[in-house]
Design a protein around this motif. Structure first.
Motif, short mmCIF file in Angstrom:
data_model
loop_
_atom_site.label_atom_id
_atom_site.label_comp_id
_atom_site.label_asym_id
_atom_site.label_seq_id
_atom_site.Cartn_x
_atom_site.Cartn_y
_atom_site.Cartn_z
N ALA A 101 39.60 52.38 20.83
CA ALA A 101 40.33 53.04 19.74
C ALA A 101 40.45 52.08 18.57
N VAL A 102 40.31 52.60 17.37
CA VAL A 102 40.37 51.80 16.15
C VAL A 102 41.81 51.69 15.68
N PRO A 103 42.34 50.48 15.42
CA PRO A 103 43.69 50.35 14.86
C PRO A 103 43.76 51.05 13.50
N LEU A 104 44.85 51.74 13.26
CA LEU A 104 44.98 52.57 12.06
C LEU A 104 45.87 51.97 10.99
N ASP A 105 46.44 50.82 11.25
CA ASP A 105 47.46 50.26 10.36
C ASP A 105 46.99 50.09 8.92
N ARG A 106 45.74 49.65 8.75
CA ARG A 106 45.28 49.40 7.37
C ARG A 106 45.17 50.70 6.58
N TYR A 107 44.82 51.79 7.26
CA TYR A 107 44.74 53.08 6.58
C TYR A 107 46.13 53.59 6.22
N VAL A 108 47.06 53.37 7.12
CA VAL A 108 48.43 53.82 6.88
C VAL A 108 49.05 53.06 5.71
N GLN A 109 48.77 51.77 5.63
CA GLN A 109 49.31 50.97 4.52
C GLN A 109 48.79 51.47 3.18
N LYS A 110 47.51 51.85 3.13
CA LYS A 110 46.96 52.42 1.90
C LYS A 110 47.64 53.72 1.53
N GLN A 111 48.11 54.43 2.57
CA GLN A 111 48.75 55.73 2.37
C GLN A 111 50.19 55.59 1.90
N GLY A 112 50.74 54.38 1.99
CA GLY A 112 52.13 54.17 1.61
C GLY A 112 53.07 54.05 2.79
N GLY A 113 52.51 53.87 4.00
CA GLY A 113 53.33 53.71 5.20
C GLY A 113 53.54 55.03 5.93
N TRP A 114 53.95 54.92 7.17
CA TRP A 114 54.16 56.11 8.01
C TRP A 114 55.22 57.04 7.46
N GLN A 115 56.22 56.47 6.81
CA GLN A 115 57.32 57.30 6.30
C GLN A 115 56.81 58.36 5.33
N ALA A 116 55.75 58.02 4.60
CA ALA A 116 55.22 58.95 3.61
C ALA A 116 54.52 60.15 4.24
N LEU A 117 54.19 60.06 5.53
CA LEU A 117 53.43 61.12 6.18
C LEU A 117 54.30 62.15 6.90
N GLY A 118 55.59 61.89 7.01
CA GLY A 118 56.52 62.91 7.48
C GLY A 118 56.59 63.15 8.97
N TYR A 119 56.18 62.17 9.80
CA TYR A 119 56.27 62.34 11.25
C TYR A 119 57.69 62.06 11.74
N TYR A 120 57.99 62.57 12.94
CA TYR A 120 59.21 62.14 13.62
C TYR A 120 59.10 60.65 13.91
N ASP A 121 60.16 59.91 13.67
CA ASP A 121 60.13 58.46 13.86
C ASP A 121 59.75 58.07 15.29
N LYS A 122 60.39 58.70 16.27
CA LYS A 122 60.15 58.32 17.67
C LYS A 122 58.73 58.62 18.11
N ILE A 123 58.10 59.57 17.47
CA ILE A 123 56.77 59.99 17.88
C ILE A 123 55.74 58.88 17.69
N LEU A 124 55.86 58.14 16.61
CA LEU A 124 54.85 57.14 16.30
C LEU A 124 54.77 56.04 17.35
N SER A 125 55.89 55.74 17.99
CA SER A 125 55.89 54.69 19.00
C SER A 125 54.97 55.03 20.18
N LEU A 126 54.68 56.31 20.37
CA LEU A 126 53.82 56.72 21.47
C LEU A 126 52.38 56.24 21.27
N GLY A 127 51.99 55.98 20.02
CA GLY A 127 50.65 55.51 19.75
C GLY A 127 50.57 54.03 19.45
N ASP A 128 51.67 53.32 19.67
CA ASP A 128 51.75 51.89 19.37
C ASP A 128 51.44 51.07 20.63
N VAL A 129 50.58 50.06 20.45
CA VAL A 129 50.28 49.13 21.53
C VAL A 129 50.38 47.72 20.97
#
Length: 419
Positions: A101-129
């Motif tokens: 799996a490809v880490p997505l952090d660099r794409y998210v940073q370009k997007q303005g961070g996860w907060q800008a995408l409107g997900y539930y906060d707890k949900i994102l931790s499920l994809g974190d390693v």
């Protein structure tokens, strides 16, 4: 009329994301066509509309999430890796560990961070390693109680006084079974992939599968023993050994009173039951103040090794988990969405959940979400089948809870990598 308005709003939102690409094929791998086929096809079609020049190729859907992961493992050697894969929530650690799996952090940073995408906060931790984001959850399944209200009332129960403990719930199930030899009072989804059913009992009791430091087992505790004792209670109260597929069919036909199972079957149940009997869902019993519920469902990962394709694959991940696409997913499947914006928007899901309370039950449990655990190391895919053999033995009465833990714990430990 409301559905027509909602679909129109979704179309406008999705079409508003139009971008032009050179002719490119994006290959997608996913599983469980009975749950996802319609949704996957609709999202793929709308992505193509919003991205001229891109053709989305949905590979033939596979039977299970494990099949998708096994396909990725084989493709790593033989070639033919898809660009995007929808895997089980429990697979993200294995995919990160093996570089699939490809880490997505660099794409998210370009997007303005996860907060800008409107997900539930707890949900994102499920994809974190280990502090990196390798996946974006797509569809959330949580355990709920599926209830045939008519049978509950015939057995002397009521929804107003519905029991909250497993002892009382299974006793009500025993009374339903006594009404007619053709009826099954209570079932529990003990045979779900990767021990999801057992994990729900352990996590709801405040326990965990691994040790707190992530090294070795962590279920050889009071919570783990309680989970095995609960499985034995189910057997002792007369629960038959029915596969989860058999339960879905039998429940919708009206021959099961209470089914503790994934929320993913809620929409399908409602469509099949119609008005044959009164159908309700209730929250899954959490037996500890710090109890959690492991999230089933599927997660989207970028798997292409091509750097140029990775950018487009990320666009697909973002698109499929957008408020509009998540509305399509939730309405089609019954899985809970990962987009809080979709849930809060009256034009998308806010009004939908008011008129579909059975599907709102899982959503109300989102504050309890935790990860669906997968074992590390080369035996990560083997260990769940070993654990399942012990679970099955309790369900059919071949082994007691007290006999099982002293055998189960060392069996799993022997298959784990050294600390």
């Amino acid at each position: 009329m409301k559905n027509a308005i909602c679909i129109g709003a979704i179309a406008l939102i999705l079409m508003g994301q139009t971008a032009v690409y050179a002719e490119t094929v994006l290959e997608i791998s996913y599983a469980l066509p009975s749950n996802y086929k319609t949704t996957q096809e609709e999202i793929a079609r709308r992505f193509e509309e919003a991205h001229p020049g891109v053709r989305v190729e949905l590979r033939a859907p596979l039977a299970t999430y494990d099949d998708v992961v096994n396909g990725l493992l084989k493709a790593r050697i033989a070639g033919g890796t898809p660009d995007v894969a929808f895997v089980g929530m429990n697979h993200i650690g294995l995919l990160a560990e093996r570089g699939l799996a490809v880490p997505l952090d660099r794409y998210v940073q370009k997007q303005g961070g996860w907060q800008a995408l409107g997900y539930y906060d707890k949900i994102l931790s499920l994809g974190d390693v280990d502090g990196k984001q390798y996946g974006v959850p797509f569809a959330i399944a949580l355990p709920v109680l599926h209830v045939n209200v008519d049978l509950v009332r015939r057995a002397g129960g009521s929804m107003e006084t519905f029991p909250s403990s497993w002892e009382e719930i299974t006793e009500l199930g025993r009374k339903i079974s006594a009404l007619d030899p053709k009826l099954t009072g209570f079932t529990f989804q003990y045979d779900a992939w990767a021990n999801w059913g057992l994990q729900t009992l352990i996590r709801a009791a405040g326990g965990r599968m691994d040790a707190p430091n992530g090294c070795g087992i962590g279920f050889e505790t009071a919570a783990g023993r309680s989970a095995l004792e609960t499985l034995q209670l189910f057997h002792d109260k007369g629960m038959p050994a029915m596969s989860w597929q058999q339960v879905v069919q039998a429940f919708s036909s009206g021959t099961i009173g209470i089914a503790a199972a994934s929320s993913s079957s809620t929409a399908r149940n409602q469509a099949q039951i119609k008005t044959a009997f009164e159908y309700r869902t209730l929250p899954f019993p959490i037996t500890s103040a710090n109890g959690k519920l492991p999230s089933g469902g599927t997660m989207l990962v970028v798997t292409t090794p091509d750097p140029q394709k990775q950018e487009l694959a990320w666009e697909y991940a973002k698109f499929a988990t957008s408020p509009a696409a998540q509305t399509i997913m939730a309405q089609n499947t019954g899985y809970a969405p990962v987009s809080q914006r979709a849930v809060d928007d009256p034009a998308l899901l806010a009004s939908f959940y008011k008129s579909h309370p059975n599907q709102a039950t899982a959503l109300a449990q989102m504050s309890k979400v935790t990860n669906w655990y997968m074992w590390p190391g080369p035996n990560g895919l083997k260990i769940p089948s070993v654990i399942q053999d012990y679970v099955d033995a309790i369900i059919v009465g071949k082994s007691s809870a007290g006999e099982t833990m002293p055998r189960l714990a060392p069996a799993v430990t022997a298959l784990l990598p050294p600390c």
